[in-house]
Design an enzyme around this catalytic site. Structure first.
Site, short mmCIF file in Angstrom:
data_model
loop_
_atom_site.label_atom_id
_atom_site.label_comp_id
_atom_site.label_asym_id
_atom_site.label_seq_id
_atom_site.Cartn_x
_atom_site.Cartn_y
_atom_site.Cartn_z
N ASP A 54 -116.93 50.37 -45.18
CA ASP A 54 -117.31 51.42 -45.43
C ASP A 54 -116.97 52.41 -44.38
O ASP A 54 -116.56 52.37 -42.76
CB ASP A 54 -118.89 51.40 -46.65
CG ASP A 54 -119.86 52.14 -45.03
OD1 ASP A 54 -119.76 51.17 -44.02
OD2 ASP A 54 -120.84 51.92 -45.53
N ASP A 85 -120.55 47.51 -54.14
CA ASP A 85 -121.67 46.75 -53.69
C ASP A 85 -122.94 47.36 -53.45
O ASP A 85 -123.54 48.09 -53.84
CB ASP A 85 -120.71 47.13 -51.97
CG ASP A 85 -121.65 48.41 -51.58
OD1 ASP A 85 -120.61 49.24 -52.15
OD2 ASP A 85 -122.18 48.80 -51.09
N CYS A 123 -129.98 27.60 -63.43
CA CYS A 123 -129.41 28.58 -62.07
C CYS A 123 -129.62 27.54 -61.01
O CYS A 123 -130.16 27.21 -60.94
CB CYS A 123 -130.38 29.98 -61.27
SG CYS A 123 -129.67 30.29 -59.80
N CYS A 182 -128.58 27.61 -57.87
CA CYS A 182 -128.13 27.57 -56.70
C CYS A 182 -129.79 26.80 -56.00
O CYS A 182 -130.43 26.14 -56.68
CB CYS A 182 -128.62 28.73 -56.30
SG CYS A 182 -131.02 29.37 -56.24
N CYS A 219 -132.89 27.11 -56.55
CA CYS A 219 -133.82 27.03 -58.61
C CYS A 219 -133.52 25.17 -58.56
O CYS A 219 -134.12 25.53 -59.05
CB CYS A 219 -132.89 27.65 -59.29
SG CYS A 219 -132.83 29.07 -59.28
N HIS A 226 -130.85 32.77 -53.94
CA HIS A 226 -130.24 32.82 -55.66
C HIS A 226 -130.25 34.31 -56.70
O HIS A 226 -129.14 33.86 -56.79
CB HIS A 226 -132.24 32.39 -55.63
CG HIS A 226 -132.07 33.52 -56.63
ND1 HIS A 226 -131.67 32.31 -58.53
CD2 HIS A 226 -132.51 34.41 -57.57
CE1 HIS A 226 -131.94 33.11 -59.20
NE2 HIS A 226 -132.51 34.00 -59.33
ZN LIG Z 1 -131.28 30.70 -58.42
#
Ligand SMILES: [Zn+2]
Length: 383
Positions: free
Chosen positions: A92, A266, A304, A306, A309, A335
């Site tokens: 930016d 964003d 999830c 990730c 998790c 996450h």
């Molecule tokens: Zn997660």
């Protein structure tokens, strides 16, 4: 080296699914950029940020011009090499941060002079200087210098501010040095006034850009007003160029903006919230510092994939935040980025299959549902 391009592969009413190609590879749209303000996605290794599905990184001209300096980054091989991010980078222009962070700024027709929030040193940002700095950084997508019109502003104030940004946009276009695969985006302004948004879109279109951003929103105007401004702007932008809603936002803001034809986003929200203990889930946001998670052996979100998790309990995440351990922000940032990227994947798929309306309704209903009940599982864990 590839040329910059935008290809639309599917549409669903106003929404579009596509792909943007740059000098450093491509990204699927609708896209959510990983915020890398100071040339780092805070609390994440770049390869980990990428593994969540983030294909585009957003860096900040204001921060990088002050520290470590754009010339130094250029001498060290450019931003991609410096921060080890091989994919597309958007920078930016710094206008927004000059307005919000620096002291003693002086805004004139030529540009803005300001004192660094770091050491009080004096700096100048003009349309030409903003182009030069982003060139030195090696940005794939360069943003025009604009004035983010403060909120609230009268229609007259918003008009004066927007028209100056449009004059700066022309100067930016003149100063931008084209390179294969590198793009320059114009930024639509006009506050909360549809007629000004339309005037701004027409002015930008006349100058001609590789993509068009909608700026000056999510500054306090509220979701309904933001959606109205997107509706007032998007139909006046070229169909075949990417549209980027700057600094937005919450998951439901993103869904609503995609429905209205926005391609790029964003926001600091997933990373910043990850550092303070707030988790985004399919069933709304959770505060992991809350005592209800203290003895909960379940994962944050069992669907999830990730690391936060897959390998840890809510109780452990709660403990990390209570004990102020660095791993807490790392896991929760991971996450949250994964949640946002999964949302974008879901949106792209829904557009491709022509069922965005149903997807959006289902997503909103789940967000409103609230978190799973803490009761039974907790008792079982303690018993
Ligand atoms: Zn997660």
């Amino acid at each position: 080296m590839s040329t910059f391009g935008f290809e639309i592969s599917a549409t669903d009413n106003a929404a579009r699914r596509g792909r943007v190609t740059t000098a450093h590879g491509s990204f699927e749209t609708p896209a959510f950029a990983a915020t890398a303000t100071a040339a780092t996605v805070k609390a994440m290794m770049p390869e980990n940020a990428r593994s969540t599905g983030a294909e585009l990184a957003l860096c900040n001209t204001y921060h990088l011009m002050l520290r470590p300096g754009a010339e130094r980054v250029a001498a060290l091989g450019g931003l991609h090499h410096f921060m080890n991010w091989q994919g597309p980078i958007l920078t930016d222009s710094g206008g927004y941060q000059v307005m919000s962070l620096s002291d003693l700024r002086d805004l004139t027709e030529e540009g803005v002079t300001f004192k660094s929030h770091l050491d009080g040193s004096r700096h100048e940002l003009t349309p030409a200087k903003a182009m030069e700095i982003q060139h030195q950084l090696g940005s794939d997508i360069t943003m025009c210098l604009d004035e983010c019109t403060p909120f609230p502003a009268t229609e007259e104030e918003a008009a004066l501010s927007m028209r100056r940004s449009m004059r700066w946009a022309l100067l930016c276009k003149d100063a931008f040095r084209p390179r294969a695969g590198h793009a320059l985006f114009g930024i639509n302004q006009g506050g909360v006034y549809p007629a000004l948004r339309e005037e701004s879109a027409d002015a930008l279109k006349k100058i001609g850009f590789d993509g068009y951003a909608i700026g000056g929103l999510e500054v306090g105007e509220g979701q309904e007003s933001m959606f109205r401004m997107i509706e007032a702007t998007a139909p006046h932008l070229p169909l075949d160029k990417p549209r980027y809603l700057m600094g937005v936002g919450k998951p439901l803001d993103i869904v609503g903006a995609v429905v209205r034809g926005v391609d790029m986003f964003d926001c600091v929200m997933p990373t910043r919230s990850g550092r303070t203990g707030q988790a985004f889930t399919r069933r709304g946001t959770l505060n992991m510092r809350n005592a209800r998670h203290m003895s909960d052996p379940r994962s944050l979100d069992e669907q999830c994939p990730c690391p936060a998790c897959a390998h840890y309990s809510r109780a452990y995440l709660h403990h990390l935040f209570r004990a102020e351990e660095i791993l807490g922000p790392m896991l929760l940032t991971w996450h949250n980025l994964r949640f946002y990227q999964d949302l974008m994947r879901g949106l792209r798929q829904a557009i491709g299959e022509g069922r965005l309306k149903a997807f959006a309704a289902d997503f909103a209903a789940r967000q409103a549902e609230g978190d799973i009940e803490p009761g039974d599982q907790k008792d079982r864990a303690l018993g």
